[in-house]
Every structure is written in C-alpha cells, then in structure tokens.
Design an enzyme around this catalytic site. Structure first.
Site, PDB file in Angstrom:
ATOM      1  N   ASN A  33     -12.259  -1.393  -1.179  1.00  0.00           N
ATOM      2  CA  ASN A  33     -11.595  -1.960  -0.009  1.00  0.00           C
ATOM      3  C   ASN A  33     -12.331  -1.506   1.252  1.00  0.00           C
ATOM      4  OD1 ASN A  33      -9.111  -2.899   1.653  1.00  0.00           O
ATOM      5  ND2 ASN A  33      -9.355  -0.762   2.260  1.00  0.00           N
ATOM      6  N   GLU A  34     -12.574  -2.424   2.149  1.00  0.00           N
ATOM      7  CA  GLU A  34     -13.255  -2.114   3.413  1.00  0.00           C
ATOM      8  C   GLU A  34     -14.383  -1.104   3.182  1.00  0.00           C
ATOM      9  OE1 GLU A  34     -10.399  -1.420   6.621  1.00  0.00           O
ATOM     10  OE2 GLU A  34      -9.715  -3.490   6.471  1.00  0.00           O
ATOM     11  N   GLU A  38      -6.286  -9.210   3.713  1.00  0.00           N
ATOM     12  CA  GLU A  38      -5.486  -8.514   4.730  1.00  0.00           C
ATOM     13  C   GLU A  38      -5.467  -9.362   5.995  1.00  0.00           C
ATOM     14  OE1 GLU A  38      -6.119  -4.309   5.441  1.00  0.00           O
ATOM     15  OE2 GLU A  38      -6.531  -3.975   3.310  1.00  0.00           O
ATOM     16  N   GLU A  62       0.840  -1.201   0.000  1.00  0.00           N
ATOM     17  CA  GLU A  62       0.000   0.000   0.000  1.00  0.00           C
ATOM     18  C   GLU A  62       0.875   1.251   0.000  1.00  0.00           C
ATOM     19  OE1 GLU A  62      -2.981   0.054   3.099  1.00  0.00           O
ATOM     20  OE2 GLU A  62      -3.864   1.908   2.312  1.00  0.00           O
TER      21      GLU A  62
HETATM   22  O1  AHR Z   1      -3.178  -2.497   6.203  1.00  0.00           O
HETATM   23  C1  AHR Z   1      -3.470  -1.268   6.785  1.00  0.00           C
HETATM   24  C2  AHR Z   1      -4.928  -0.884   6.639  1.00  0.00           C
HETATM   25  O2  AHR Z   1      -5.721  -1.773   7.352  1.00  0.00           O
HETATM   26  C3  AHR Z   1      -5.497  -0.942   5.251  1.00  0.00           C
HETATM   27  O3  AHR Z   1      -5.248   0.200   4.517  1.00  0.00           O
HETATM   28  C4  AHR Z   1      -6.964  -1.087   5.510  1.00  0.00           C
HETATM   29  O4  AHR Z   1      -7.616  -1.783   4.476  1.00  0.00           O
HETATM   30  C5  AHR Z   1      -7.021  -1.812   6.835  1.00  0.00           C
HETATM   31  O5  AHR Z   1      -7.884  -1.190   7.704  1.00  0.00           O
END
Ligand code: AHR
Length: 495
Positions: free
Chosen positions: A175-176, A299, A28
C-alpha cells in the site's frame, strides 16, 4: 440550460458494465474503525455475532457492499498476519505505529475478518505486507486462506477451526509503496511487485486471482507509467490510485464548521478525480489497449481535521452534505469511466475519514455518504448508458465548477437509472433529459437534500438527513424534466 443526452448515437463503443466493485469499502486498523466500529468482542453487551456488531452487519448488507479492503492502509505494511490467528489470549500485541501509537491485542485477525465478510455477504480484499514483511509471509497467507489440499498452512487453518478455504480473490501487493509502504521509487517497487506477485499462487486453479499493484498518489503519472511499462500483464490484474478530497494537507479545515470557500475547494478536489482517472487510464491504454488491467481507486474520500477533542491519530470526522456531494460526483465519475475503473474503495467504512457509519458505544448512525451510496447501488453491475451533459456553472468569485454531474445505467430488468448531483450551494438546477422511448409518467425518484451544507446526522438526531421521495421529475413526450435542489443528490428510475 442544463441538458443530458443519454446513450448518444454514434459513440461506437462496446457496451460496458458498471462493475459493482466500484462501490467497495475499506476497513483499516485505525482509530475506532475495527475495534469499537466493526468489532466489539464476543463478551460485549452490544448485540454481536462472534464479536462483530449486528447493527453494522445489517447496515452494510442493506448497502450491498461488494468488497471490503483490510487491514490497511499504512497499517498493512506493518501487519504480520500470523500474529492474528489461533487462541486470542495467546496472540501477541502490536503497536499501531501509524495511527495513534496504540497497542492492539490482535483479537481481530484473519479468521475474524474473513468470517465477517461472509456474514456481510461481501468479498474480502486483503492488502499484503510488502514494506516490512516477506515474500514467504505473503505466500503463506495466500496458502492459509485459499488452499483446499494438505499443506502446513491449510493444516494450521483447520486446527484454528476453519475447514474450507475462504478463496480470497483480491490481493493488494503493498500500500502506498511511494510513502508509508516503504518510500520506494517506482522502478524499485515495480521489481518488488513482480517478485511478490509471482508467489501469490492460484491454489484452486480458479484462474481469477486478482493482484493489485500499489498505485499512484493522485497526479503522479510517472508511477503508473513505470508500473505499466515494467510489470508484465501476466502478473497484474489491477493498478491502484489514491486520491483524497483535501483542501490543503497542512490546513484541512473542520468537518462541519466549514465556510462556502472551503466547500468550493473541496468540490474542486473531488472533481479532480475526472482528470485523474482520464489521464491514468490514457497511460494504461498505451500498454494495455484491450483494457484487461483495471484501475482500482482503492482509497478516495474527504479528509478534514479530526473532531475537536479526539485523538489526531484516529482520523475521526463528522460527515455532512458536503460529503454527500463528494460521494455523488465521484461515483458518477467512476460509473462513466467503468471501462477502466472496475474497483474502488471509499476511505473508510466506520468512524474514520468519510465514513458511511459512525458508532458511539451501543449507538450507530448512518451518514449522508451512506445514503448516497445506498441510492446509487442501483448502478451495481448494470449496463452503463454513456451520456453527454451540458451544465451551468457553480460560480465562486472568479472560479467556476460544473454544477450538475450525472451518470446512467440500464439494469437486468430493463429499468434505466439516472443519478444526478447538483453541487451548487444556492441554485436549484433544472435539467432536461431526452428519453425518446420512455413512457409518459414512467418516472420515480429519491432525493437526498438538507437545509444547510453543514448539516449532518448526529447521535441525538440520527435521521436528520435521509432519502425522501422525489417529486420534481416530469416525463412527457420523451422529455424528462428534473429540478434538482441545491446541494442535493437525486436518483431516478425510468420505465
Ligand atoms: O486512509 C487513511 C490512510 O491514508 C491510509 O492508511 C493510507 O493508505 C493513506 O495515506
């Protein structure tokens, strides 16, 4: 007594392959993961290829990383890919609102990432921007990276120096979405997903585009249920799940200077993955009994307080034997559930959370987690051998956890590999494994162990923890006896 039966008769299940993509990683735009970690720029004195560190490329090749997820994370839903193509000096900046508020110059963009994946020999997994992007923007990204014919996007790609498309297979649809990706409800996101997934076009008629829905936060089973119920299987190849081994979100504890109670709680959180994948899989089974849709744990890993004196928004933490234990038990869980778990991404690859690599200027070190992932890569694409395990407990006060975790597979050459993790902080565990058809003495192995749970590899002592030859396995008359040291990982090869 600890005992393991391999491939117990009568499981009646079809053979399952351990998908190599379970061993995936995550990069990231966060702290020093990309800038300073993977990428130092073409003019750096650190040896590099097109700005990507050569030492990092070599280490990740050796690890056999099957895929790499990018550009986030929370960052993905703020990222506008068109700002990261074309001449670097003309690219606009972006403020990284989630991670430290730093201004980035977009010098690491789509070409840089996808070419880097080719260099490493890994498959890219791109996470699209659903939160603050548009359907058109994501559709254009797919066309830009994947279309071989004549079109506005492929023309631009060629003008930017890339003739042939990269043919990206893995696409994350946000994402999320329940949190940083837009704070959506499950119902709302399911509709958004359907819309976005429709426009992720299979330009090459490859038939193997792989769209991954933003998944549940740990035990949010309603999220998975809603997605599975409302998204047709024709639009969906994978459903994600995120789960971190964190002691308490408000009091995460230090990464190295932790006590045994904190270690125990971290193990509890890591072992919770078993329940999570079992329950999310059971929900998926209701809607997809043929298991066509993968559970993608994109993740996972340990999350602690940042190293003292570092930017709290950069999530930089050291990596000890505790992290090796998280990796060992989690990968065993994924292997054993590989009928449904077919992809996963450790968070994150370099300098962030449970990293496999740490860098400091021109120096690079490999963490205990790196070594576990390297030892376990013998399972990649091998046939899963289901096991039955009886294990003693690792006891702390009135609480207990299973001390030994294991998984086994048979590779293309017919070799059996067994990975064993003993999380017990004090006691070695003797494990007996029935192997009726194995030849006497036909066992070799490697072990990752250290004197203290809190031990780690530092820039001053980078090789303190590394795999060694394992000598405590004996194979006689179809019985394999193994003595697994306290808080260690052992991987055996049996002929
Ligand atoms: O991995 C760090 C963060 O954790 C990511 O950006 C997010 O998707 C998660 O909350």
């Amino acid at each position: 007594q600890n005992s393991i039966k391999i491939n117990p008769a009568g499981t009646g299940k079809a053979e399952v392959k351990i998908n190599k993509h379970i061993y995936g990683h995550f990069a990231e735009h966060l702290g020093a993961c990309i800038y300073g970690g993977f990428y130092v720029g073409e003019n750096s004195k650190i040896p590099n290829t097109n700005g990507v560190r050569n030492d990092v490329v070599a280490a990740l090749k050796n690890l056999k990383i099957p895929n790499l997820r990018w550009p986030g994370g929370c960052f993905a839903d703020t990222y506008h890919w068109k700002d990261g193509i074309g001449p670097k000096e003309k690219r606009p900046t972006i403020v990284n609102t989630w991670w430290g508020g730093v201004t980035e110059n977009n010098s690491f963009g789509t070409h840089d990432f996808l070419n880097m994946c080719e260099l490493i020999g890994t498959e890219p997994y791109l996470a699209g921007n659903i939160g603050s992007g548009s359907v058109q923007e994501l559709a254009d990204w797919v066309q830009y990276t994947n279309f071989d014919g004549e079109s506005p996007m492929s023309k631009q790609r060629r003008e930017n120096g890339r003739e042939k498309p990269w043919k990206v297979k893995y696409w994350g649809v946000g994402n999320e979405a329940w949190g940083c990706g837009g704070n959506m409800t499950a119902d709302y996101y399911a509709n958004e997903y359907r819309k976005y997934a429709t426009f992720i076009t299979d330009w090459n008629k490859s038939g193997d585009l792989f769209r991954i829905a933003s998944g549940a936060n740990s035990a949010d089973y309603n999220w998975t249920e809603t997605l599975m119920k409302n998204i047709p299987g024709t639009l969906l190849e994978g459903v994600a799940l995120h789960h971190y081994s964190v002691i308490d979100w408000n009091k995460k504890g230090p990464s190295t200077d932790f006590n045994e109670q904190q270690y125990f709680t971290t193990m509890q959180k890591a072992l919770q993955m078993e329940e999570l994948v079992t329950k999310h899989s059971a929900i998926m089974d209701k809607y997809d009994p043929q298991k066509k849709i993968a559970l993608v744990v994109d993740e996972w890993g340990g999350w602690y307080e940042v190293e003292p004196g570092t930017n709290p928004g950069f999530l930089y933490q050291q990596n000890t034997m505790r992290d090796a234990m998280i990796a060992g038990v989690t990968l065993n869980i994924f292997n054993n559930h590989s009928d449904r778990v077919r992809m996963a991404n450790l968070a994150q690859a370099i300098n962030v959370l449970q990293a496999v690599i740490l860098t400091k200027d021109e120096k690079m070190i490999l963490t205990p987690t790196y070594h576990v992932m390297e030892m376990y890569n013998v399972h990649q694409d091998a046939t899963l051998l289901p096991i039955e395990i009886k294990t003693k407990d690792y006891v702390m006060g009135d609480k207990k956890l299973p001390a030994v975790s294991a998984s086994a597979s048979r590779d293309a050459k017919g070799l059996t590999h067994i990975s064993l993790t003993n999380i017990d902080s004090k006691n070695a565990q003797e494990v007996s494994i029935d192997m009726p058809s194995a030849k006497n003495g036909g066992v070799t192995g490697r072990v990752l162990a250290s004197g203290k749970l809190q031990d780690y590899n530092s820039f001053e002592n980078p090789k303190k923890i590394q795999p060694a030859t394992f000598k405590d396995a004996k194979l006689n008359a179809g019985k394999l006896t193994v003595k697994v040291p306290p808080f260690s990982v052992v991987v055996l090869e049996v002929k």
